[in-house]
Design a protein around this motif. Structure first.
Motif, PDB file in Angstrom:
ATOM      1  N   CYS A 199      -9.954   7.660   4.745  1.00 43.83           N
ATOM      2  CA  CYS A 199      -9.702   8.514   3.565  1.00 43.83           C
ATOM      3  C   CYS A 199     -11.016   8.708   2.818  1.00 43.83           C
ATOM      4  N   LYS A 200     -11.809   9.641   3.275  1.00 43.85           N
ATOM      5  CA  LYS A 200     -13.162   9.815   2.748  1.00 43.85           C
ATOM      6  C   LYS A 200     -13.187  10.318   1.309  1.00 43.85           C
ATOM      7  N   LYS A 201     -12.063  10.847   0.831  1.00 46.50           N
ATOM      8  CA  LYS A 201     -12.012  11.350  -0.542  1.00 46.50           C
ATOM      9  C   LYS A 201     -11.404  10.350  -1.513  1.00 46.50           C
ATOM     10  N   LEU A 202     -11.110   9.145  -1.034  1.00 50.77           N
ATOM     11  CA  LEU A 202     -10.500   8.136  -1.910  1.00 50.77           C
ATOM     12  C   LEU A 202     -11.460   7.763  -3.036  1.00 50.77           C
ATOM     13  N   ILE A 203     -10.993   7.920  -4.272  1.00 52.14           N
ATOM     14  CA  ILE A 203     -11.815   7.655  -5.455  1.00 52.14           C
ATOM     15  C   ILE A 203     -11.381   6.382  -6.152  1.00 52.14           C
ATOM     16  N   THR A 204     -10.061   6.146  -6.239  1.00 50.53           N
ATOM     17  CA  THR A 204      -9.546   4.988  -6.967  1.00 50.53           C
ATOM     18  C   THR A 204      -8.560   4.215  -6.090  1.00 50.53           C
ATOM     19  N   LEU A 205      -8.752   2.901  -6.008  1.00 51.99           N
ATOM     20  CA  LEU A 205      -7.854   2.015  -5.261  1.00 51.99           C
ATOM     21  C   LEU A 205      -7.418   0.878  -6.167  1.00 51.99           C
ATOM     22  N   ARG A 206      -6.084   0.698  -6.263  1.00 54.76           N
ATOM     23  CA  ARG A 206      -5.533  -0.394  -7.065  1.00 54.76           C
ATOM     24  C   ARG A 206      -4.689  -1.288  -6.163  1.00 54.76           C
ATOM     25  N   LEU A 207      -5.034  -2.569  -6.120  1.00 55.72           N
ATOM     26  CA  LEU A 207      -4.268  -3.554  -5.359  1.00 55.72           C
ATOM     27  C   LEU A 207      -3.704  -4.565  -6.344  1.00 55.72           C
ATOM     28  N   ASN A 208      -2.378  -4.646  -6.384  1.00 58.64           N
ATOM     29  CA  ASN A 208      -1.705  -5.557  -7.309  1.00 58.64           C
ATOM     30  C   ASN A 208      -0.810  -6.503  -6.510  1.00 58.64           C
ATOM     31  N   SER A 209      -1.113  -7.797  -6.610  1.00 63.87           N
ATOM     32  CA  SER A 209      -0.335  -8.822  -5.915  1.00 63.87           C
ATOM     33  C   SER A 209      -0.269  -8.546  -4.414  1.00 63.87           C
ATOM     34  N   ALA A 210      -1.421  -8.254  -3.834  1.00 63.05           N
ATOM     35  CA  ALA A 210      -1.525  -8.073  -2.383  1.00 63.05           C
ATOM     36  C   ALA A 210      -1.736  -9.455  -1.760  1.00 63.05           C
ATOM     37  N   LYS A 211      -0.659 -10.058  -1.285  1.00 62.56           N
ATOM     38  CA  LYS A 211      -0.673 -11.479  -0.933  1.00 62.56           C
ATOM     39  C   LYS A 211      -1.494 -11.798   0.309  1.00 62.56           C
ATOM     40  N   ILE A 212      -1.538 -10.874   1.285  1.00 61.55           N
ATOM     41  CA  ILE A 212      -2.181 -11.229   2.558  1.00 61.55           C
ATOM     42  C   ILE A 212      -3.426 -10.395   2.848  1.00 61.55           C
TER      43      ILE A 212
ATOM     44  N   SER B 214      -6.849  10.737  -3.066  1.00 61.20           N
ATOM     45  CA  SER B 214      -7.949  10.297  -3.927  1.00 61.20           C
ATOM     46  C   SER B 214      -7.583   9.108  -4.796  1.00 61.20           C
ATOM     47  N   ASP B 215      -6.288   8.820  -4.948  1.00 58.87           N
ATOM     48  CA  ASP B 215      -5.855   7.743  -5.844  1.00 58.87           C
ATOM     49  C   ASP B 215      -4.684   7.013  -5.188  1.00 58.87           C
ATOM     50  N   LEU B 216      -4.848   5.715  -4.906  1.00 62.72           N
ATOM     51  CA  LEU B 216      -3.802   4.939  -4.242  1.00 62.72           C
ATOM     52  C   LEU B 216      -3.574   3.626  -4.973  1.00 62.72           C
ATOM     53  N   THR B 217      -2.294   3.325  -5.232  1.00 57.16           N
ATOM     54  CA  THR B 217      -1.902   2.062  -5.847  1.00 57.16           C
ATOM     55  C   THR B 217      -0.906   1.355  -4.938  1.00 57.16           C
ATOM     56  N   LEU B 218      -1.196   0.111  -4.584  1.00 59.05           N
ATOM     57  CA  LEU B 218      -0.295  -0.721  -3.776  1.00 59.05           C
ATOM     58  C   LEU B 218       0.057  -1.959  -4.590  1.00 59.05           C
ATOM     59  N   SER B 219       1.324  -2.073  -4.987  1.00 58.91           N
ATOM     60  CA  SER B 219       1.764  -3.192  -5.823  1.00 58.91           C
ATOM     61  C   SER B 219       2.859  -3.981  -5.115  1.00 58.91           C
ATOM     62  N   PHE B 220       2.659  -5.291  -5.008  1.00 62.77           N
ATOM     63  CA  PHE B 220       3.645  -6.209  -4.424  1.00 62.77           C
ATOM     64  C   PHE B 220       4.007  -5.802  -2.994  1.00 62.77           C
ATOM     65  N   CYS B 221       3.041  -5.287  -2.254  1.00 58.93           N
ATOM     66  CA  CYS B 221       3.252  -4.900  -0.849  1.00 58.93           C
ATOM     67  C   CYS B 221       2.931  -6.104   0.031  1.00 58.93           C
ATOM     68  N   SER B 222       3.954  -6.876   0.367  1.00 55.62           N
ATOM     69  CA  SER B 222       3.753  -8.155   1.058  1.00 55.62           C
ATOM     70  C   SER B 222       3.488  -8.010   2.548  1.00 55.62           C
TER      71      SER B 222
END
Length: 715
Positions: A382-395, A361-369
């Motif tokens: 992921c039908k139950k995903l509630i929160t998505l955080r993308l930090n410095s997702a370059k591509i 339900s909660d996923l954070t991806l930081s600096f995943c090049s």
């Protein structure tokens, strides 16, 4: 006969043992002469606490007359006052704006209504409405009704009136007794809970509160459908008392006498214990004690945080997902990654994550090049995903994000930080606005998303509750235009954001007709606003804010000098003036958290638009609990005198306030509520001033940084 003594009185209590029949029938002052009130024209302007029990109030010379004179009243207790009416509460609200505590104990009485005489408690929703409007500083409330039933005799209040009062005032302590009209309501900030003689709930309801793990104190007395089992591990302080047969007594003092072996504890209780262990290394150590603990800890683990140590990445993520099948929250952070750490998690790793964690339900991806659009697209399953955080997702581009928002219909929180390949003019934003259920949107330093692109969110603004938009640097200052804007054709700007409660904007450009003023006029539910370095910000924006956002509780303003047009010409100063402070004080009477930061200002040039008088008036008009004051070179010891007398101020931070000296800091020793003090980069005071505050022994927290005249000895 006390006469002039009322003028000096600060606290008064008068209680009668009981009301006799002859008192009720003849409630008269035998020396009273009609239309000659000189005997009652006493002054009690200094009275702060008033308690009355079982007295009789009558027209002309009763409670209404007394309350009209108590301008300084802070605490009022009315216990079974015969003759009390809504008019008394209206008078109280009109004259006692500083009221912080009220106790009303009521019992049924015969009341004249348009349809005849009815038997109910004397006060109605009219009293609650008057208190909500006039006493905006109420923090402690007790409402007790005796001898009432759902049918007859009834309570004069309604549930709607009670809810309106609770939502309008900054109530911290609440006692409700005998209010049979009151049913299920949520209380998100509750930390102390007392339940007495309530037969409407069972272990299931109390258990939900216990599992939330938010309480500091829980007291349950004579609630006959609640057992001691529901209380296990409830709070820091626990008291349980049940008089009915079959129930025991459980309180903190005798908990030490309860002993269990590991085999005696059920799996559910062990699971609850493991949930309360926050340190990951402790959890890992616990799981090594036995196979049973290993299995239970794995099944209950709801979150993992991994990063550069994930090597080989695909194998490790597969192992983790297999061991922890019920993961809800995953944080993958490659901050500080170098090639020596090995390969990062790639698209295949995200495929594994989405396949093995159906409840994610909660996923954070930081600096995943190494994660691209094809990888992020796997999250659509992921039908139950509630929160998505993308930090410095370059591509990751707009196409990948679109696949996620289309597949994840429950997505309510989206954070995009330094995602420079994601474009604001793409379909993902329009799709979210029309078909999504987004309640929180954060866009920070994304080069291809402009403030005007956000108009594509359209109907989505109606559902949004929290919005943050930050630009790395002010761009296009001299031509801040929406290229699609047509003069006098504002249909694109007529969106609704009535549910928005938190708004944070940084380094944007606001312009007339379609700028910040227009946005703030639509945010009637706003409770928190942060405006940092807004180019084009004016007093008019603050006027609009004050007129439309009466529920505002938190404001953060960070200002820097700009050229402003004045009658005498252009001046270089911070854009807001005392006019902004005045309207905020008048319109936002529930403000509790305030930050005022002024950068790059000097006492002479460039100057601050506020004056010390304006700041002091603002601080004294609102029930401010937390205050941050930074770069206020206009603020001196006279201003500190006002802060030291602020009744509600609990947390104070002063930074780069150069004119505050030892004399001003010393005054904080007498501050009635101050428990946390932070002093940064202030060189106007020394050990003498700080030492005086320390010696008062009222502080729970003291932070001193960069104050060169203050030594460690003082703290």
């Amino acid at each position: 006969m006390f006469g002039l003594g009322w003028m000096k009185l600060q606290r008064f209590m008068f209680m009668v043992r009981n009301l006799m029949v002859f008192d009720i029938l003849i409630p008269q002052d035998l020396s009273y002469v009609l239309n000659r009130h000189y005997c009652y024209d006493f002054n009690c302007g200094n009275l702060k606490e008033l308690s009355l029990g079982r007295i009789i109030t009558v027209e002309e010379i009763g409670l209404c007359s007394l309350l009209g004179k108590c301008k300084s009243l802070e605490k009022l207790c009315l216990h079974i006052v015969l003759g009390v009416t809504d008019s008394d509460m209206v008078t109280l609200a009109q004259n006692c704006s500083n009221l912080k505590s009220i106790t009303l104990q009521l019992e049924p009485a015969f009341c004249d209504e348009s349809e005849g005489i009815i038997f109910r408690t004397a006060l109605t929703d009219e009293s609650l409405k008057a208190l909500a409007l006039g006493c905006r500083m109420l923090q402690v409330v007790e409402l007790t009704t005796f001898g009432c039933d759902p049918t007859y005799p009834e309570i004069g209040f309604s549930q709607e009136g009670l809810v309106m009062l609770f939502q309008s005032c900054p109530i911290r302590d609440l006692v409700l007794c005998g209010t049979n009209i009151f049913d299920d309501e949520d209380s998100p900030s509750l930390i102390n809970l007392t339940l007495r003689q309530c037969g409407g709930f069972t272990d299931d309801g109390v258990g939900e509160v216990v599992r939330a793990r938010k309480l500091n104190s829980l007291i349950v007395e004579d609630c006959r459908r609640v057992s001691s089992i529901a209380m296990q591990g409830a709070a820091k302080s626990v008291h349980y008392d049940q008089d009915s047969p079959g129930y025991g007594k459980l309180n903190r003092s005798n908990l030490a006498h309860l002993y269990f072996t590991m085999e005696d504890l059920p799996d559910a209780l062990i699971s609850e214990i493991t949930k309360r262990i926050e340190n990951r290394s402790d959890l890992s150590s616990l799981s090594l004690v036995s196979k049973r603990l290993y299995k239970i800890e794995a099944e209950t683990r709801g979150s993992i945080h991994v990063g550069c140590g994930l090597h080989p990445a695909t194998d490790v993520i597969l192992s983790l997902c297999s061991r922890f099948p019920n993961l809800l929250k995953v944080d993958i952070n490659y901050s500080g990654w170098t090639r020596s750490h090995g390969n990062q998690l790639d698209n295949h790793g995200i495929c594994i994550l989405s396949s093995y964690c159906p409840g994610l339900s909660d996923l954070t991806l930081s600096f995943c090049s190494d994660i691209s659009d094809s990888g992020i697209g796997y999250l659509a399953s992921c039908k139950k995903l509630i929160t998505l955080r993308l930090n410095s997702a370059k591509i990751i581009t707009s196409s990948g994000l679109l696949a996620v928002v289309v597949g994840c219909n429950n997505l309510s929180g989206l954070h995009l930080v330094n995602c420079n390949k994601i474009c604001g003019t793409s379909e993902w934003l329009k799709y979210l606005g029309c078909n999504g259920s987004l309640e929180e949107l954060v866009v920070k330093n994304c080069e291809q998303i402009s403030q005007f692109d956000l108009l594509m969110f359209g109907p989505g603004w109606m559902k949004l509750k929290s919005f943050m938009f930050v630009v790395r640097s002010i761009y296009n200052i001299f031509d801040p235009k929406d290229r699609s804007y047509v003069v006098n054709c504002k249909y694109r700007y007529d969106f609704c954001c009535e549910n928005l409660k938190e708004l944070s904007l940084e380094r944007i450009v606001t312009v007339e007709e379609k700028g910040l003023c227009s946005l703030l006029g639509k945010c009637r539910s706003l409770e928190k606003v942060c405006l940092h370095f807004i180019h084009g910000l004016t007093d008019s924006d603050m006027i609009t804010l004050a007129q439309n956002c009466s529920n505002l509780r938190c404001i953060s303003l960070q200002l820097e000098p700009v050229f402003c047009e004045e009658p005498e010409g252009r001046v270089f100063r911070t854009p807001l003036t005392d006019q902004s402070l005045k309207v905020l004080a008048l319109g936002c009477r529930m403000l509790q958290i305030v930050e005022l930061t002024m950068f790059a200002c000097e006492p002479i040039y460039p100057e601050i638009g506020f004056t010390q008088e304006g700041l002091v008036s603002f601080f004294q008009s609102c029930p401010i609990r937390d205050l941050v004051l930074c770069g206020a070179n206009i603020f001196n010891d006279e201003g500190m005198k006002a802060l030291s007398s602020a009744h509600f101020l609990e947390t104070l931070e002063l930074m780069d306030c150069k004119r505050v000296t030892d004399a001003g800091v010393r005054l904080l020793a007498d501050s009635p509520s101050l428990v946390s003090l932070t002093l940064r980069q202030c060189d106007g005071f020394s050990d003498v001033g700080v030492g005086a505050v320390v010696c008062a022994r009222k502080l729970e927290s003291l932070i001193v940084e960069g104050c060169h005249q203050v030594s460690q000895r003082a703290v």
